[in-house]
Design a protein around this motif. Sequence first.
Motif, PDB file in Angstrom:
ATOM      1  N   ALA A  78       1.478   4.304   9.362  1.00  0.00           N
ATOM      2  CA  ALA A  78       2.118   3.247  10.494  1.00  0.00           C
ATOM      3  C   ALA A  78       1.293   2.080  10.269  1.00  0.00           C
ATOM      4  O   ALA A  78       1.804   1.066  10.159  1.00  0.00           O
ATOM      5  CB  ALA A  78       2.369   3.790  11.669  1.00  0.00           C
ATOM      6  N   SER A  79       0.017   2.293  10.294  1.00  0.00           N
ATOM      7  CA  SER A  79      -0.738   1.057  10.374  1.00  0.00           C
ATOM      8  C   SER A  79      -0.693   0.479   8.933  1.00  0.00           C
ATOM      9  O   SER A  79      -0.533  -0.860   8.738  1.00  0.00           O
ATOM     10  CB  SER A  79      -2.343   1.500  10.725  1.00  0.00           C
ATOM     11  N   ALA A  80      -0.753   1.219   7.869  1.00  0.00           N
ATOM     12  CA  ALA A  80      -0.488   0.756   6.536  1.00  0.00           C
ATOM     13  C   ALA A  80       0.844   0.087   6.338  1.00  0.00           C
ATOM     14  O   ALA A  80       0.846  -1.046   5.569  1.00  0.00           O
ATOM     15  CB  ALA A  80      -0.633   1.893   5.513  1.00  0.00           C
ATOM     16  N   GLU A  81       1.735   0.428   6.900  1.00  0.00           N
ATOM     17  CA  GLU A  81       3.096  -0.299   6.547  1.00  0.00           C
ATOM     18  C   GLU A  81       2.899  -1.626   6.952  1.00  0.00           C
ATOM     19  O   GLU A  81       3.316  -2.583   6.261  1.00  0.00           O
ATOM     20  CB  GLU A  81       4.219   0.439   7.345  1.00  0.00           C
ATOM     21  N   ASN A  82       2.811  -1.655   8.164  1.00  0.00           N
ATOM     22  CA  ASN A  82       2.586  -3.241   8.605  1.00  0.00           C
ATOM     23  C   ASN A  82       1.413  -4.208   8.054  1.00  0.00           C
ATOM     24  O   ASN A  82       1.755  -5.241   7.734  1.00  0.00           O
ATOM     25  CB  ASN A  82       2.174  -3.349  10.514  1.00  0.00           C
ATOM     26  N   LEU A  83       0.474  -3.473   7.535  1.00  0.00           N
ATOM     27  CA  LEU A  83      -0.720  -4.010   6.885  1.00  0.00           C
ATOM     28  C   LEU A  83      -0.046  -4.530   5.443  1.00  0.00           C
ATOM     29  O   LEU A  83      -0.174  -5.489   4.903  1.00  0.00           O
ATOM     30  CB  LEU A  83      -1.771  -3.096   6.399  1.00  0.00           C
ATOM     31  N   MET A  84       0.585  -3.661   4.760  1.00  0.00           N
ATOM     32  CA  MET A  84       1.259  -3.923   3.417  1.00  0.00           C
ATOM     33  C   MET A  84       2.387  -4.961   3.393  1.00  0.00           C
ATOM     34  O   MET A  84       2.367  -5.680   2.468  1.00  0.00           O
ATOM     35  CB  MET A  84       1.771  -2.542   2.621  1.00  0.00           C
ATOM     36  N   GLU A  85       2.990  -4.991   4.529  1.00  0.00           N
ATOM     37  CA  GLU A  85       4.010  -6.157   4.479  1.00  0.00           C
ATOM     38  C   GLU A  85       3.188  -7.549   4.538  1.00  0.00           C
ATOM     39  O   GLU A  85       3.602  -8.420   4.004  1.00  0.00           O
ATOM     40  CB  GLU A  85       4.894  -6.009   5.841  1.00  0.00           C
ATOM     41  N   LYS A  86       2.001  -7.603   5.394  1.00  0.00           N
ATOM     42  CA  LYS A  86       1.287  -8.783   5.296  1.00  0.00           C
ATOM     43  C   LYS A  86       0.720  -9.231   4.095  1.00  0.00           C
ATOM     44  O   LYS A  86       0.581 -10.143   3.534  1.00  0.00           O
ATOM     45  CB  LYS A  86       0.300  -8.531   6.544  1.00  0.00           C
TER      46      LYS A  86
END
Length: 310
Positions: free
Chosen positions: A33-41
Amino acid sequence: MEAIGYFDPSNEATFMWDPFVKAKRAGLDTSYASAENLMEKVEALPNTKEGVELAAAFALWGNKMDLSIWPADAANSDVDVFSNVLAAAADNLLHDDFIILANHCETLREKKGGVVDIIVDNAGFELVTDLALADHLVASGVAREIRFQLKSHPTFVSDALEKDLMETIETYAALDESTYPFAKKAGQRWKSYIDNKSWTCHENSFWVQGAAMWEMPDKLSKDLNANCDLAFVKGDANYRRLLGDRYWDYTSPFQDVVGAYFPCPVCALRTLKAEVGCGMDKEQVERASSLDDNWLVNGRFGVVHFGTGV
């Protein structure tokens, strides 16, 4: 590790068996979940100095979330914990060499990319942020090759080995696209970097030892000096080794303590989890100590240090 027979090929049950594999897997499984938002950035980062600064900031604050202080359990699997960390990041930075780092990376980009080493610390979400940094450095032209310097065997609970890095890549590449589209795309890019040798893995027993970095074996030191254009040193344990785990004045310049001996240009990304340190501004030290009695050890505060190397 000797006690459990890790190095003993005659002991089939424990030879090369990682006793921390369950904790590492839990850390990986709770990272999505943390990675999903991070990878979008990460995917949207510009190919500029500002893009480098942001990618490095992600990797810096990822160190706050290693398995020693970030509980890996099912309750965290769908929670974006990292966004809260990033929200407080600017106020918790005690020394900021981001601009110097970005200028150095811009020089590498102008030369069509350099060789960048990432001296990895922890598996789990922190490793994901290291991969995100490496992803941006290659995609933006700063690096033509990323060399991951990894530990040769487990010692602490989240020590990252080559197998952990490869498991992370394979896991992310296989994620459900409908739930984690950006994280899955990142995993697929990472696989392509491994396949085309833009990313390579290098395990070395030195990274597992407690020796000071200035005691680096001659072969390893010469390799960094001759072939590495920039080394990122990740995490608290590696940072302590840069300082020889000695008590320096907190305001002693990082260039004098580390940059004067390290074999190549070096950037340390560290959240504070031990009482040793250097290169911090006096006013910031005073501010941190007034805000938090445990400022040196709880991972709340961080530093970005750059040294020229020799």
